[in-house]
Design a protein around this motif. Sequence first.
Motif, mmCIF file in Angstrom:
data_model
loop_
_atom_site.group_PDB
_atom_site.id
_atom_site.type_symbol
_atom_site.label_atom_id
_atom_site.label_comp_id
_atom_site.label_asym_id
_atom_site.label_seq_id
_atom_site.Cartn_x
_atom_site.Cartn_y
_atom_site.Cartn_z
ATOM 1 N N TYR A 37 1.315 1.846 -5.116
ATOM 2 C CA TYR A 37 2.208 2.350 -6.135
ATOM 3 C C TYR A 37 2.506 1.202 -7.087
ATOM 4 O O TYR A 37 2.270 0.039 -6.770
ATOM 5 C CB TYR A 37 3.516 2.861 -5.505
ATOM 6 N N ARG A 45 8.983 3.968 -10.100
ATOM 7 C CA ARG A 45 7.786 3.677 -9.334
ATOM 8 C C ARG A 45 6.869 4.893 -9.362
ATOM 9 O O ARG A 45 7.331 6.032 -9.215
ATOM 10 C CB ARG A 45 8.157 3.320 -7.892
ATOM 11 N N GLN A 50 -4.321 6.399 -2.996
ATOM 12 C CA GLN A 50 -4.125 6.396 -1.559
ATOM 13 C C GLN A 50 -5.451 6.624 -0.846
ATOM 14 O O GLN A 50 -6.399 7.164 -1.425
ATOM 15 C CB GLN A 50 -3.104 7.436 -1.105
ATOM 16 N N TYR A 94 2.939 -2.182 -5.379
ATOM 17 C CA TYR A 94 3.465 -2.130 -4.028
ATOM 18 C C TYR A 94 2.487 -1.424 -3.091
ATOM 19 O O TYR A 94 1.922 -0.383 -3.431
ATOM 20 C CB TYR A 94 4.788 -1.371 -3.993
ATOM 21 N N CYS A 95 2.355 -1.976 -1.915
ATOM 22 C CA CYS A 95 1.568 -1.363 -0.846
ATOM 23 C C CYS A 95 2.481 -0.457 -0.018
ATOM 24 O O CYS A 95 3.660 -0.782 0.205
ATOM 25 C CB CYS A 95 0.994 -2.487 0.017
ATOM 26 N N ASN A 96 1.940 0.661 0.430
ATOM 27 C CA ASN A 96 2.703 1.621 1.220
ATOM 28 C C ASN A 96 1.886 2.081 2.419
ATOM 29 O O ASN A 96 0.684 2.317 2.306
ATOM 30 C CB ASN A 96 3.081 2.818 0.348
ATOM 31 N N ASP A 98 2.147 5.104 5.398
ATOM 32 C CA ASP A 98 2.889 6.346 5.594
ATOM 33 C C ASP A 98 2.209 7.224 6.639
ATOM 34 O O ASP A 98 0.979 7.337 6.659
ATOM 35 C CB ASP A 98 2.964 7.095 4.264
ATOM 36 N N THR A 108 7.501 5.474 6.932
ATOM 37 C CA THR A 108 6.939 4.896 5.727
ATOM 38 C C THR A 108 7.451 3.467 5.565
ATOM 39 O O THR A 108 8.623 3.183 5.844
ATOM 40 C CB THR A 108 7.269 5.748 4.491
ATOM 41 N N TYR A 109 6.562 2.604 5.154
ATOM 42 C CA TYR A 109 6.880 1.186 4.987
ATOM 43 C C TYR A 109 6.341 0.712 3.637
ATOM 44 O O TYR A 109 5.331 1.225 3.144
ATOM 45 C CB TYR A 109 6.253 0.366 6.119
ATOM 46 N N TRP A 110 7.032 -0.300 3.086
ATOM 47 C CA TRP A 110 6.663 -0.853 1.787
ATOM 48 C C TRP A 110 6.492 -2.363 1.894
ATOM 49 O O TRP A 110 7.193 -3.033 2.644
ATOM 50 C CB TRP A 110 7.756 -0.567 0.762
#
Length: 120
Positions: A37, A45, A50, A94-96, A98, A108-110
């Motif tokens: 993102y 954002r 993905q 940003y990396c995500n 999920d 979910t993590y960022w």
Amino acid sequence: QVQLVESGGGLVQPGGSLRLSCAASGIAFNIYVMGWYRQAPGKQREFVAQITRGSGTSYADSVKGRFTISRDNAKETVYLQMNSLKPEDTAVYYCNADRTTASGSRQTYWGQGTQVTVSS
């Protein structure tokens, strides 16, 4: 402790390329959908790309044909190859990670983000 650590951002001229990396730890990487993102100054954002567990990919219309997302499950790393960069690609990326568990809960993590600036 879950960590997503992005790297590879920087300053690039219009038309140039960058490759972002996101190294994950503390999660079962191969079962997560991984995404990128971005957030430009003064904007919300937004989704970029993905890649699913099975390496299916999807992209925002604004980056289709220019960006490529990939993953290396052995290295627990997701990449974003960005070509033909434009000034409007300037943002913090940003990396995500999920996933939805079998019980239906969302995990979910960022990452902390990496700055990409496209300017001459």
